[in-house]
Design a protein around this motif. Structure first.
Motif, PDB file in Angstrom:
ATOM      1  N   HIS A   1       0.884  -1.172   0.000  1.00 58.10           N
ATOM      2  CA  HIS A   1       0.000   0.000   0.000  1.00 58.10           C
ATOM      3  C   HIS A   1       0.918   1.216   0.000  1.00 58.10           C
ATOM      4  O   HIS A   1       2.093   1.116   0.377  1.00 58.10           O
ATOM      5  CB  HIS A   1      -0.865  -0.043   1.269  1.00 58.10           C
ATOM      6  CG  HIS A   1      -1.914   1.013   1.371  1.00 58.10           C
ATOM      7  ND1 HIS A   1      -1.638   2.299   1.763  1.00 58.10           N
ATOM      8  CD2 HIS A   1      -3.256   0.971   1.145  1.00 58.10           C
ATOM      9  CE1 HIS A   1      -2.751   3.012   1.787  1.00 58.10           C
ATOM     10  NE2 HIS A   1      -3.745   2.238   1.415  1.00 58.10           N
ATOM     11  N   LYS A   2       0.433   2.365  -0.396  1.00 59.01           N
ATOM     12  CA  LYS A   2       1.283   3.554  -0.396  1.00 59.01           C
ATOM     13  C   LYS A   2       1.778   3.905   1.010  1.00 59.01           C
ATOM     14  O   LYS A   2       2.783   4.600   1.163  1.00 59.01           O
ATOM     15  CB  LYS A   2       0.538   4.746  -1.000  1.00 59.01           C
ATOM     16  CG  LYS A   2      -0.662   5.218  -0.209  1.00 59.01           C
ATOM     17  CD  LYS A   2      -1.327   6.414  -0.884  1.00 59.01           C
ATOM     18  CE  LYS A   2      -2.515   6.934  -0.080  1.00 59.01           C
ATOM     19  NZ  LYS A   2      -3.154   8.097  -0.750  1.00 59.01           N
ATOM     20  N   SER A   3       1.078   3.384   2.019  1.00 62.25           N
ATOM     21  CA  SER A   3       1.446   3.705   3.400  1.00 62.25           C
ATOM     22  C   SER A   3       2.099   2.559   4.157  1.00 62.25           C
ATOM     23  O   SER A   3       2.526   2.749   5.295  1.00 62.25           O
ATOM     24  CB  SER A   3       0.199   4.158   4.186  1.00 62.25           C
ATOM     25  OG  SER A   3      -0.363   5.315   3.617  1.00 62.25           O
ATOM     26  N   PHE A   4       2.190   1.352   3.554  1.00 59.32           N
ATOM     27  CA  PHE A   4       2.691   0.199   4.296  1.00 59.32           C
ATOM     28  C   PHE A   4       3.689  -0.634   3.489  1.00 59.32           C
ATOM     29  O   PHE A   4       3.477  -0.906   2.300  1.00 59.32           O
ATOM     30  CB  PHE A   4       1.542  -0.725   4.710  1.00 59.32           C
ATOM     31  CG  PHE A   4       0.544  -0.097   5.636  1.00 59.32           C
ATOM     32  CD1 PHE A   4       0.891   0.218   6.939  1.00 59.32           C
ATOM     33  CD2 PHE A   4      -0.740   0.193   5.202  1.00 59.32           C
ATOM     34  CE1 PHE A   4      -0.027   0.802   7.804  1.00 59.32           C
ATOM     35  CE2 PHE A   4      -1.663   0.782   6.048  1.00 59.32           C
ATOM     36  CZ  PHE A   4      -1.307   1.086   7.358  1.00 59.32           C
ATOM     37  N   ILE A   5       4.749  -1.044   4.164  1.00 58.18           N
ATOM     38  CA  ILE A   5       5.687  -2.044   3.651  1.00 58.18           C
ATOM     39  C   ILE A   5       5.793  -3.130   4.710  1.00 58.18           C
ATOM     40  O   ILE A   5       6.044  -2.830   5.892  1.00 58.18           O
ATOM     41  CB  ILE A   5       7.082  -1.443   3.376  1.00 58.18           C
ATOM     42  CG1 ILE A   5       7.001  -0.405   2.246  1.00 58.18           C
ATOM     43  CG2 ILE A   5       8.081  -2.535   3.009  1.00 58.18           C
ATOM     44  CD1 ILE A   5       8.323   0.305   1.973  1.00 58.18           C
ATOM     45  N   VAL A   6       5.594  -4.387   4.336  1.00 62.21           N
ATOM     46  CA  VAL A   6       5.595  -5.478   5.309  1.00 62.21           C
ATOM     47  C   VAL A   6       6.830  -6.356   5.157  1.00 62.21           C
ATOM     48  O   VAL A   6       7.398  -6.484   4.069  1.00 62.21           O
ATOM     49  CB  VAL A   6       4.325  -6.352   5.189  1.00 62.21           C
ATOM     50  CG1 VAL A   6       3.077  -5.525   5.404  1.00 62.21           C
ATOM     51  CG2 VAL A   6       4.273  -7.064   3.842  1.00 62.21           C
ATOM     52  N   ASN A   7       7.231  -6.943   6.269  1.00 56.16           N
ATOM     53  CA  ASN A   7       8.283  -7.958   6.270  1.00 56.16           C
ATOM     54  C   ASN A   7       7.599  -9.304   6.048  1.00 56.16           C
ATOM     55  O   ASN A   7       6.815  -9.757   6.888  1.00 56.16           O
ATOM     56  CB  ASN A   7       9.015  -7.937   7.615  1.00 56.16           C
ATOM     57  CG  ASN A   7      10.212  -8.862   7.642  1.00 56.16           C
ATOM     58  OD1 ASN A   7      10.384  -9.709   6.760  1.00 56.16           O
ATOM     59  ND2 ASN A   7      11.043  -8.714   8.655  1.00 56.16           N
ATOM     60  N   VAL A   8       7.885  -9.961   4.937  1.00 55.06           N
ATOM     61  CA  VAL A   8       7.106 -11.140   4.565  1.00 55.06           C
ATOM     62  C   VAL A   8       7.265 -12.305   5.543  1.00 55.06           C
ATOM     63  O   VAL A   8       6.383 -13.172   5.614  1.00 55.06           O
ATOM     64  CB  VAL A   8       7.449 -11.619   3.136  1.00 55.06           C
ATOM     65  CG1 VAL A   8       7.134 -10.539   2.115  1.00 55.06           C
ATOM     66  CG2 VAL A   8       8.904 -12.074   3.028  1.00 55.06           C
ATOM     67  N   ILE A   9       8.351 -12.331   6.297  1.00 55.85           N
ATOM     68  CA  ILE A   9       8.495 -13.440   7.239  1.00 55.85           C
ATOM     69  C   ILE A   9       7.469 -13.358   8.362  1.00 55.85           C
ATOM     70  O   ILE A   9       7.228 -14.350   9.056  1.00 55.85           O
ATOM     71  CB  ILE A   9       9.922 -13.538   7.827  1.00 55.85           C
ATOM     72  CG1 ILE A   9      10.224 -12.352   8.752  1.00 55.85           C
ATOM     73  CG2 ILE A   9      10.956 -13.653   6.729  1.00 55.85           C
ATOM     74  CD1 ILE A   9      11.537 -12.489   9.490  1.00 55.85           C
ATOM     75  N   HIS A  10       6.846 -12.185   8.528  1.00 60.92           N
ATOM     76  CA  HIS A  10       5.820 -12.020   9.558  1.00 60.92           C
ATOM     77  C   HIS A  10       4.406 -12.120   8.993  1.00 60.92           C
ATOM     78  O   HIS A  10       3.439 -11.968   9.750  1.00 60.92           O
ATOM     79  CB  HIS A  10       5.990 -10.679  10.269  1.00 60.92           C
ATOM     80  CG  HIS A  10       7.137 -10.629  11.209  1.00 60.92           C
ATOM     81  ND1 HIS A  10       7.103 -11.198  12.464  1.00 60.92           N
ATOM     82  CD2 HIS A  10       8.374 -10.093  11.071  1.00 60.92           C
ATOM     83  CE1 HIS A  10       8.260 -10.997  13.066  1.00 60.92           C
ATOM     84  NE2 HIS A  10       9.050 -10.327  12.247  1.00 60.92           N
ATOM     85  N   VAL A  11       4.277 -12.349   7.695  1.00 63.32           N
ATOM     86  CA  VAL A  11       2.940 -12.476   7.109  1.00 63.32           C
ATOM     87  C   VAL A  11       2.410 -13.881   7.419  1.00 63.32           C
ATOM     88  O   VAL A  11       2.936 -14.882   6.951  1.00 63.32           O
ATOM     89  CB  VAL A  11       2.972 -12.249   5.583  1.00 63.32           C
ATOM     90  CG1 VAL A  11       1.592 -12.519   4.976  1.00 63.32           C
ATOM     91  CG2 VAL A  11       3.405 -10.823   5.279  1.00 63.32           C
ATOM     92  N   ALA A  12       1.377 -13.935   8.242  1.00 62.39           N
ATOM     93  CA  ALA A  12       0.811 -15.217   8.665  1.00 62.39           C
ATOM     94  C   ALA A  12      -0.300 -15.698   7.749  1.00 62.39           C
ATOM     95  O   ALA A  12      -0.496 -16.901   7.561  1.00 62.39           O
ATOM     96  CB  ALA A  12       0.279 -15.110  10.095  1.00 62.39           C
TER      97      ALA A  12
END
Length: 229
Positions: free
Chosen positions: A178-189
């Protein structure tokens, strides 16, 4: 672990047992461990002294060898914990184990665990406090009014600067959703239609038009991360 009567354990049962063994290493007490760990068990692992509230998530397991008397397995998981000063930490755990089959069930006789934390970050927040973070410590980054908010466990670090500038310094395990979010994929459950859930339970929205692309990028990033690429 005790089997039910004379039930023959299939690979699904063995994988479940393996996940229980690794959970016990990080989360269990000595009494619980003594029920399932062999008295002469060989263990090569990181020193987890001084860790509190350890939890594992996203466990996976592969049966590499299954003989009449023994099973050899490999797998990985995400481990999060707190240190003595209350800081939240995390790492990707990769393990292998040897399980011995006995008349009354299965016990763990050998365990090897390694942890990798990835890239390290040095952050100075708006109050001029300095933090040293590892890649696995970071859940996601959020932007807002020339600020970047680094979410690590139950703490948020507010740093001056735009997310777009920070993004250039992030490793491939971080994906913009999203324009406001970058996630660390190892924490994507978990990923569901137009949203995802992180290992701490936070739920972030994915734009409808970007959902398919974002899901594909996260899936590929997780695949490469699992291989250690």
């Amino acid at each position: 672990m005790q089997s039910e009567g004379d039930k023959v354990l299939d690979k699904g049962d063995i994988a479940k047992i393996a996940r229980t063994m690794i959970r016990l290493f990080y989360e269990g007490n000595q009494t619980q461990k003594s029920r399932y760990y062999a008295g002469d068990m060989v263990c090569v692992s990181p020193d987890i002294t001084g860790r509190y509230e350890s939890r594992i998530s996203s466990p996976s397991c592969w049966v590499c060898m299954d003989r009449q008397d023994a099973v050899f397995l490999m797998g990985d998981c995400l481990v999060t914990y707190r240190t003595g000063n209350g800081c939240a930490k995390g790492a990707v755990c990769q393990y292998s184990m040897l399980l011995r089959k006995r008349d009354k069930g299965i016990c763990l006789t050998a365990l090897h665990i390694s942890e990798r934390t990835g890239k390290e970050f040095c952050l100075t927040d708006v109050m001029e406090h300095t933090y040293y973070l590892r890649e696995a410590d970071i859940l996601y980054l959020e932007s807002g009014h020339n600020r970047t908010y680094w979410h690590i466990g139950h703490k948020i670090i507010e740093v001056t600067g735009c997310l777009v500038h920070v993004e250039k310094e992030l490793p491939d395990s971080f994906v913009r959703i999203h324009k406001s979010f970058i996630v660390n994929v190892i924490h994507v459950a978990r990923i569901v239609r137009c949203s995802l859930e992180l290992s701490n339970g936070d739920i972030l929205q994915i734009p409808v038009k970007k959902y398919t692309e974002v899901r594909s990028r996260i899936t590929e990033a997780k695949r490469l991360n699992d291989k250690g690429v």
